[in-house]
Scaffold this motif. Structure first.
Motif, PDB file in Angstrom:
ATOM      1  N   ILE A  50       0.851  -1.197   0.000  1.00 55.71           N
ATOM      2  CA  ILE A  50       0.000   0.000   0.000  1.00 55.71           C
ATOM      3  C   ILE A  50       0.887   1.248   0.000  1.00 55.71           C
ATOM      4  O   ILE A  50       0.679   2.189  -0.758  1.00 55.71           O
ATOM      5  CB  ILE A  50      -0.934   0.000   1.234  1.00 55.71           C
ATOM      6  CG1 ILE A  50      -1.916  -1.160   1.178  1.00 55.71           C
ATOM      7  CG2 ILE A  50      -1.671   1.331   1.347  1.00 55.71           C
ATOM      8  CD1 ILE A  50      -2.731  -1.344   2.457  1.00 55.71           C
ATOM      9  N   ARG A  51       1.887   1.225   0.854  1.00 53.78           N
ATOM     10  CA  ARG A  51       2.803   2.358   1.001  1.00 53.78           C
ATOM     11  C   ARG A  51       3.494   2.674  -0.337  1.00 53.78           C
ATOM     12  O   ARG A  51       3.537   3.827  -0.760  1.00 53.78           O
ATOM     13  CB  ARG A  51       3.829   1.997   2.077  1.00 53.78           C
ATOM     14  CG  ARG A  51       4.863   3.015   2.356  1.00 53.78           C
ATOM     15  CD  ARG A  51       5.850   2.482   3.394  1.00 53.78           C
ATOM     16  NE  ARG A  51       7.004   3.342   3.474  1.00 53.78           N
ATOM     17  CZ  ARG A  51       8.019   3.295   2.623  1.00 53.78           C
ATOM     18  NH1 ARG A  51       8.034   2.428   1.664  1.00 53.78           N
ATOM     19  NH2 ARG A  51       9.017   4.148   2.743  1.00 53.78           N
ATOM     20  N   THR A  52       3.995   1.636  -1.004  1.00 53.97           N
ATOM     21  CA  THR A  52       4.659   1.814  -2.295  1.00 53.97           C
ATOM     22  C   THR A  52       3.684   2.384  -3.324  1.00 53.97           C
ATOM     23  O   THR A  52       4.031   3.293  -4.089  1.00 53.97           O
ATOM     24  CB  THR A  52       5.223   0.463  -2.793  1.00 53.97           C
ATOM     25  OG1 THR A  52       6.126  -0.024  -1.809  1.00 53.97           O
ATOM     26  CG2 THR A  52       5.931   0.615  -4.115  1.00 53.97           C
ATOM     27  N   MET A  53       2.448   1.886  -3.307  1.00 53.39           N
ATOM     28  CA  MET A  53       1.444   2.344  -4.254  1.00 53.39           C
ATOM     29  C   MET A  53       1.154   3.842  -4.056  1.00 53.39           C
ATOM     30  O   MET A  53       1.081   4.606  -5.023  1.00 53.39           O
ATOM     31  CB  MET A  53       0.151   1.529  -4.047  1.00 53.39           C
ATOM     32  CG  MET A  53      -0.886   1.665  -5.139  1.00 53.39           C
ATOM     33  SD  MET A  53      -2.439   0.830  -4.714  1.00 53.39           S
ATOM     34  CE  MET A  53      -1.871  -0.720  -4.019  1.00 53.39           C
ATOM     35  N   VAL A  54       1.018   4.262  -2.804  1.00 50.65           N
ATOM     36  CA  VAL A  54       0.708   5.668  -2.508  1.00 50.65           C
ATOM     37  C   VAL A  54       1.895   6.569  -2.872  1.00 50.65           C
ATOM     38  O   VAL A  54       1.717   7.630  -3.481  1.00 50.65           O
ATOM     39  CB  VAL A  54       0.315   5.838  -1.025  1.00 50.65           C
ATOM     40  CG1 VAL A  54       0.193   7.301  -0.641  1.00 50.65           C
ATOM     41  CG2 VAL A  54      -0.991   5.108  -0.747  1.00 50.65           C
ATOM     42  N   LEU A  55       3.095   6.132  -2.538  1.00 52.90           N
ATOM     43  CA  LEU A  55       4.288   6.947  -2.859  1.00 52.90           C
ATOM     44  C   LEU A  55       4.446   7.090  -4.371  1.00 52.90           C
ATOM     45  O   LEU A  55       4.771   8.174  -4.870  1.00 52.90           O
ATOM     46  CB  LEU A  55       5.541   6.320  -2.238  1.00 52.90           C
ATOM     47  CG  LEU A  55       5.658   6.431  -0.720  1.00 52.90           C
ATOM     48  CD1 LEU A  55       6.852   5.642  -0.203  1.00 52.90           C
ATOM     49  CD2 LEU A  55       5.765   7.889  -0.277  1.00 52.90           C
ATOM     50  N   ASP A  56       4.186   6.024  -5.123  1.00 54.23           N
ATOM     51  CA  ASP A  56       4.266   6.089  -6.584  1.00 54.23           C
ATOM     52  C   ASP A  56       3.165   6.995  -7.135  1.00 54.23           C
ATOM     53  O   ASP A  56       3.411   7.823  -8.009  1.00 54.23           O
ATOM     54  CB  ASP A  56       4.147   4.691  -7.196  1.00 54.23           C
ATOM     55  CG  ASP A  56       5.412   3.864  -6.994  1.00 54.23           C
ATOM     56  OD1 ASP A  56       6.442   4.453  -6.603  1.00 54.23           O
ATOM     57  OD2 ASP A  56       5.365   2.643  -7.215  1.00 54.23           O
ATOM     58  N   ARG A  57       1.943   6.831  -6.617  1.00 55.42           N
ATOM     59  CA  ARG A  57       0.818   7.644  -7.092  1.00 55.42           C
ATOM     60  C   ARG A  57       1.109   9.133  -6.903  1.00 55.42           C
ATOM     61  O   ARG A  57       0.849   9.950  -7.780  1.00 55.42           O
ATOM     62  CB  ARG A  57      -0.461   7.265  -6.322  1.00 55.42           C
ATOM     63  CG  ARG A  57      -1.693   8.067  -6.741  1.00 55.42           C
ATOM     64  CD  ARG A  57      -2.806   7.967  -5.729  1.00 55.42           C
ATOM     65  NE  ARG A  57      -2.432   8.640  -4.482  1.00 55.42           N
ATOM     66  CZ  ARG A  57      -3.091   8.521  -3.334  1.00 55.42           C
ATOM     67  NH1 ARG A  57      -4.155   7.758  -3.281  1.00 55.42           N
ATOM     68  NH2 ARG A  57      -2.698   9.162  -2.251  1.00 55.42           N
ATOM     69  N   ASP A  58       1.675   9.471  -5.741  1.00 62.45           N
ATOM     70  CA  ASP A  58       1.953  10.880  -5.431  1.00 62.45           C
ATOM     71  C   ASP A  58       3.346  11.312  -5.910  1.00 62.45           C
ATOM     72  O   ASP A  58       3.804  12.409  -5.585  1.00 62.45           O
ATOM     73  CB  ASP A  58       1.815  11.118  -3.918  1.00 62.45           C
ATOM     74  CG  ASP A  58       0.374  10.977  -3.451  1.00 62.45           C
ATOM     75  OD1 ASP A  58      -0.529  10.933  -4.301  1.00 62.45           O
ATOM     76  OD2 ASP A  58       0.147  10.913  -2.222  1.00 62.45           O
ATOM     77  N   ARG A  59       4.002  10.466  -6.673  1.00 65.47           N
ATOM     78  CA  ARG A  59       5.324  10.749  -7.278  1.00 65.47           C
ATOM     79  C   ARG A  59       6.347  11.213  -6.236  1.00 65.47           C
ATOM     80  O   ARG A  59       7.105  12.142  -6.481  1.00 65.47           O
ATOM     81  CB  ARG A  59       5.196  11.789  -8.388  1.00 65.47           C
ATOM     82  CG  ARG A  59       4.333  11.312  -9.537  1.00 65.47           C
ATOM     83  CD  ARG A  59       4.461  12.237 -10.729  1.00 65.47           C
ATOM     84  NE  ARG A  59       3.385  11.987 -11.662  1.00 65.47           N
ATOM     85  CZ  ARG A  59       2.342  12.797 -11.815  1.00 65.47           C
ATOM     86  NH1 ARG A  59       2.268  13.918 -11.145  1.00 65.47           N
ATOM     87  NH2 ARG A  59       1.393  12.496 -12.661  1.00 65.47           N
ATOM     88  N   HIS A  60       6.274  10.642  -5.053  1.00 72.91           N
ATOM     89  CA  HIS A  60       7.226  10.945  -3.971  1.00 72.91           C
ATOM     90  C   HIS A  60       7.273  12.435  -3.652  1.00 72.91           C
ATOM     91  O   HIS A  60       8.287  12.945  -3.201  1.00 72.91           O
ATOM     92  CB  HIS A  60       8.623  10.397  -4.301  1.00 72.91           C
ATOM     93  CG  HIS A  60       8.709   8.903  -4.153  1.00 72.91           C
ATOM     94  ND1 HIS A  60       9.215   8.305  -3.025  1.00 72.91           N
ATOM     95  CD2 HIS A  60       8.332   7.892  -4.977  1.00 72.91           C
ATOM     96  CE1 HIS A  60       9.167   6.982  -3.184  1.00 72.91           C
ATOM     97  NE2 HIS A  60       8.620   6.710  -4.345  1.00 72.91           N
ATOM     98  N   THR A  61       6.185  13.119  -3.920  1.00 71.48           N
ATOM     99  CA  THR A  61       6.082  14.536  -3.591  1.00 71.48           C
ATOM    100  C   THR A  61       5.308  14.661  -2.288  1.00 71.48           C
ATOM    101  O   THR A  61       4.223  14.095  -2.155  1.00 71.48           O
ATOM    102  CB  THR A  61       5.324  15.297  -4.705  1.00 71.48           C
ATOM    103  OG1 THR A  61       6.010  15.082  -5.930  1.00 71.48           O
ATOM    104  CG2 THR A  61       5.247  16.773  -4.397  1.00 71.48           C
TER     105      THR A  61
END
Ligand SMILES: [Zn+2]
Length: 99
Positions: A20-31
């Motif tokens: 889940i964490r990886t998915m959210v970080l990718d979705r938000d482009r680590h911004t």
């Protein structure tokens, strides 16, 4: 003392939290989406719960950098801390009786 030693938070997270964490970080482009005062330029490496801390759906999650996440977590901790309730006492120097 590291937070992991005191906090039970990791035990509250679902077993698939890493995915889940990886998915959210990718979705938000680590911004960093907390970006307090719009000044944050740090790389987001953590995930923040926007609302309910037990709701781990991606709609309730956003990418966050470590400093902004720590700041927001501290704010929530202070807000959750019970207020001291002490009876209101009269100031000891106040003269209430006529001399
Ligand atoms: Zn930030």
């Amino acid at each position: 003392m590291p937070w992991q030693a005191r906090s039970r938070r990791r035990a509250e997270l679902p077993p698939n939290w890493a995915a889940i964490r990886t998915m959210v970080l990718d979705r938000d482009r680590h911004t960093c989406r907390i970006a307090r005062a719009d000044r944050c330029t740090h790389l987001a490496t953590q995930v923040d719960h926007v609302g309910d801390r037990h709701d781990h759906t991606t709609a309730n999650l956003r990418a966050a950098c470590a400093p902004c996440h720590a700041w927001r977590t501290a704010l929530q901790g202070n807000a959750a801390r019970p207020r001291r309730t002490r009876p209101i006492e009269q100031h000891p120097g106040l003269i209430t009786k006529p001399l």
